[in-house]
Design a protein around this motif. Structure first.
Motif, PDB file in Angstrom:
ATOM      1  N   VAL A 194      28.233  42.993  30.247  1.00 42.99           N
ATOM      2  CA  VAL A 194      28.994  42.209  31.217  1.00 42.99           C
ATOM      3  C   VAL A 194      29.430  43.062  32.400  1.00 42.99           C
ATOM      4  CG1 VAL A 194      31.124  40.875  31.533  1.00 42.99           C
ATOM      5  CG2 VAL A 194      29.787  40.624  29.434  1.00 42.99           C
ATOM      6  N   TYR A 214      33.753  39.577  23.015  1.00 45.40           N
ATOM      7  CA  TYR A 214      33.650  40.606  24.049  1.00 45.40           C
ATOM      8  C   TYR A 214      34.139  41.912  23.438  1.00 45.40           C
ATOM      9  CZ  TYR A 214      32.802  36.983  27.502  1.00 45.40           C
ATOM     10  OH  TYR A 214      32.259  35.934  28.209  1.00 45.40           O
ATOM     11  N   ARG A 242      30.617  44.495  26.724  1.00 43.49           N
ATOM     12  CA  ARG A 242      29.468  43.722  26.265  1.00 43.49           C
ATOM     13  C   ARG A 242      29.956  42.395  25.693  1.00 43.49           C
ATOM     14  NH1 ARG A 242      26.049  47.848  24.105  1.00 43.49           N
ATOM     15  NH2 ARG A 242      24.274  46.433  24.168  1.00 43.49           N
ATOM     16  N   SER A 243      29.105  41.402  25.695  1.00 38.44           N
ATOM     17  CA  SER A 243      29.427  40.122  25.064  1.00 38.44           C
ATOM     18  C   SER A 243      28.384  39.818  23.991  1.00 38.44           C
ATOM     19  CB  SER A 243      29.464  38.990  26.089  1.00 38.44           C
ATOM     20  OG  SER A 243      28.173  38.731  26.596  1.00 38.44           O
ATOM     21  N   GLY A 301      32.607  39.205  37.978  1.00 43.01           N
ATOM     22  CA  GLY A 301      32.371  40.635  37.867  1.00 43.01           C
ATOM     23  C   GLY A 301      33.291  41.480  38.718  1.00 43.01           C
ATOM     24  N   LEU A 331      35.326  37.036  34.944  1.00 40.17           N
ATOM     25  CA  LEU A 331      34.024  36.715  34.368  1.00 40.17           C
ATOM     26  C   LEU A 331      33.434  35.477  35.020  1.00 40.17           C
ATOM     27  CD1 LEU A 331      34.971  37.175  30.618  1.00 40.17           C
ATOM     28  CD2 LEU A 331      33.923  38.865  32.132  1.00 40.17           C
ATOM     29  N   THR A 361      24.812  40.948  25.628  1.00 42.69           N
ATOM     30  CA  THR A 361      24.623  41.141  27.066  1.00 42.69           C
ATOM     31  C   THR A 361      25.685  42.104  27.584  1.00 42.69           C
ATOM     32  OG1 THR A 361      23.868  38.860  27.261  1.00 42.69           O
ATOM     33  CG2 THR A 361      24.461  39.984  29.299  1.00 42.69           C
TER      34      THR A 361
END
Length: 679
Positions: A632, A602, A621-622, A4, A677, A630
């Motif tokens: 991210v 992604y 987002r993924s 992140g 990530l 989700t």
């Protein structure tokens, strides 16, 4: 590196937005006024975002009241409260903050604990019912432009042609300006008014801002003069002439101002004003006017430095701290500026955008609206530079060069490197042999590894009323190209408007799914399917395509190799930022898509509504192969790049691409960023 973590690869992350943090990382939008309390905390009225921000004495920016982009009139605690274009702000000795809430025509109060209440005025009353003296909501204002508090806690409000006086219990009376000025209406909506000095019964005025001294005198600006009101309501002119605009230093009536905005008083009894034409002026107690900082002309100007070498862009509010330093709300630069006692101007909080087209390494390079992004097998990044009509290249070490085109030169020409010209660059992709493909104003351009630009397909004169058509090479016609991806056979898939097209390596164009002319939403096979506006496209190992179907549809669609279209995630017409499985998830405006080696997609999202209307969802987002969505990175409600450890944050995201497993490159603001990530 911690998953992140967001780091800068090249360019800069400066610019406006809405982000709390330190002085350097915080972002502002439309700052209008500011004031200090006795402890050294600063409070900012951010009119364009409908928020009140606080800068602690230690330099930490937080949101004291309101919610960015959400106008309203609700009282309550901190973010539960709502403001509507708060313009003026003041603080009393007890730490209460008073806000001139112009859109609500009310005076709001924020307690030291963050509780917002309405002290006077009625946001629900019609504007034509005011002004009227009274207590609390019984008092009515025609406008509430600024507020100040004297040492006894008496509050004064600037209301266009009057100055109102308010007690701490909310009792409102009119100090001066009972009589309206006589005005002659000129052409094109302009007017010329006769402003009269004298006692309250005869004085006429126009006021933008005001400040009170320890003796109960009130000084105010507007429109081209600085005037004084005594405690018994007698008005006199201290400097300038209301009927004559200009930019002249001098004593009393010999001085000239132009479109004066805010006014403040320092500990020495000197007045300081902001001139909307980008100057800060000083008026001594004797009425001598001098220019302290700023320079003309100042359209869209920004420069720190000593006094008159500095420049502002529409300075609004001004205040002084306990040490004699001045602070200016530099509205159109979206920053807070500081003028030290020696006259040197610096940027105190926020940063100004520094776009450009400079080739260099890392943070020394400059971009302006970098759009599409693609990464080759060697880790080299290619960026379609929308504003400057160039294709830029970034090495794994952050060295930025121009692959093709010349910055700022618009045109259409094939050729090698700088001999090529582009019009409107957007989406970009790279194949496994290093050829770069870029969408350019209705054409698909190809750039060889050596920088040779050619037109693979499309017509540069597409926008002349002729229909979009399939065909070979220049016989095909595209609209704007908003997404590109390449399969292992070298076929390029193109999105734009309401269809997905396929371009073979030799330039033959066919439609895979959707209609070239009709918008809508329909799953189905090939030409029976309908899309609204497609942005972003990826292809998985099995040859399935995934696209962002944006605007009215707000969903992710899947197209099989046979051309069968289904809705993969989201729900038709229901925009949002909700994570979840398949139809339970929600999306806003997809700007880019990429895919990893496991088939996980992604995507980047940015709401394109103005910040002042709540446009502040810039997310990555993924989506798993099972359709589980989700978030991210990014924070809903905040706009601005925040580097470092989580939570990462972004300004408007244009595109994203994998540089290596677990490493995403992102174009946001005027920068190329790297997001690490989780493994």
């Amino acid at each position: 590196m911690v998953p992140g973590t967001l780091t800068l690869v090249a360019g800069n992350v400066d610019g406006h937005g809405y982000l709390d943090g330190t002085l350097a990382t915080a972002r502002f939008y439309g700052v209008y006024d500011l004031a200090f309390d006795n402890a050294g905390n600063a409070y900012i009225a951010e009119a364009d975002l409908h928020t009140i921000r606080k800068i602690s004495a230690s330099g930490i920016v937080t949101t004291l009241g309101g919610k960015a982009g959400h106008a309203g009139s609700a009282d309550g605690l901190r973010s539960a409260a709502r403001f509507h274009r708060p313009r003026g702000i003041a603080v009393d000795a007890a730490g209460n903050v008073f806000v001139a809430d112009s859109g609500n025509r009310a005076l709001r109060k924020i307690s030291p604990g963050g509780v917002v209440s309405t002290l006077a005025g009625n946001p629900l009353a019609r504007p034509e019912t005011g002004p009227a003296d009274g207590t609390g909501s019984a008092a009515l204002f025609g406008s509430v432009l600024d507020v100040t508090v004297d040492t006894n806690g008496v509050i004064y409000v600037a209301e266009d042609a009057t100055i109102r006086k308010i007690t701490q219990s909310g009792v409102v009376t009119t100090l001066t300006g009972i009589k309206r000025p006589e005005c002659i209406h000129l052409r094109q909506g302009a007017s010329q008014c006769n402003y009269v000095d004298g006692p309250a019964s005869v004085a006429t005025l126009h006021t933008e801002s005001l400040v009170a001294d320890a003796n109960g005198n009130v000084y105010f600006t507007g429109p081209n003069s600085v005037r004084k009101v005594t405690p018994d309501g007698v008005v006199s002119t201290l400097a300038g002439q209301s009927s004559t605009a200009g930019n002249v230093d001098g004593a009393g009536s010999a001085a000239r101002f132009s479109s004066l905005r805010a006014i403040t008083l320092d500990g020495n009894g000197d007045l300081f004003v902001t001139d909307q034409h980008a100057l800060v002026r000083k008026i001594s107690a004797a009425g001598l006017v001098t220019t302290v900082a700023g320079t003309l002309p100042a359209l869209s100007s920004y420069a720190d430095g000593p006094g008159k070498s500095a420049s502002f862009n529409r300075p609004e509010g001004i205040t002084a701290d306990g040490k004699g330093n001045l602070f200016v709300a530099d509205h159109d630069n979206h920053v807070i500026r500081k003028i030290a006692t020696d006259g040197v101007v610096t940027t105190y909080a926020g940063t100004v955008a520094k776009p450009g087209a400079l080739d260099a390494t890392g943070p020394n390079a400059r971009f302006a609206h970098p759009a599409g992004i693609a990464v080759d097998t060697a880790g080299v990044v290619y960026i379609a530079q929308y504003n400057h009509r160039t294709v830029r290249k970034v090495s794994p070490g952050g060295v930025v060069t121009t692959l093709a085109g010349v910055a700022g030169e618009i045109g259409y020409a094939d050729g090698n490197g700088s001999a090529a010209r582009f019009r409107w660059l957007g989406a970009i992709a790279v194949d496994k042999t290093g050829n770069v493909y870029v969408g350019d104003s209705g054409t698909l351009r190809k750039i060889s590894p050596s920088g040779m630009v050619s037109t693979l397909a499309g017509d540069p004169d597409w926008d002349n009323g002729r229909p979009l058509v399939d065909g070979a090479g220049s016989k095909a016609r595209f609209g704007p190209i908003s997404g590109l991806t390449v399969d292992n056979q070298g076929n390029i898939f193109v999105t734009g408007r309401s269809a997905i097209r396929k371009v073979t390596p030799d330039g033959v164009v066919t439609t895979v799914a959707g209609s070239l002319e009709e918008y809508g939403h329909a799953d189905g096979a090939g030409a029976a399917a309908r899309f609204y506006f497609i942005r972003g496209i990826v292809i998985d190992a099995a040859g399935n395509l995934f696209v962002g179907d944006t605007f009215m549809n707000s969903v992710i669609r899947k197209i099989t190799p046979a051309g069968l279209v289904t809705t993969f995630a989201g729900r038709l017409g229901e925009a949002g930022t909700t994570d979840g499985t398949a139809a339970a998830s929600r999306f806003t405006f997809v700007t880019g898509m990429t895919i990893d080696t496991t088939g996980k997609i992604y995507l980047s999202e940015s709401t394109y509504t103005p910040l002042s209307e709540g446009g502040s969802a810039n997310l990555i987002r993924s989506i798993t192969t099972a359709g589980v969505v989700t978030t991210v990175a990014g924070q809903v409600g905040f706009t601005g790049v925040l580097l470092g450890s989580p939570p990462a944050n972004f300004a408007i995201i244009e595109d994203l691409a994998f540089a290596a497993p677990g490493v995403l490159y992102v174009t946001s603001s005027n920068a190329l960023l790297k997001l690490t990530l989780a493994p």
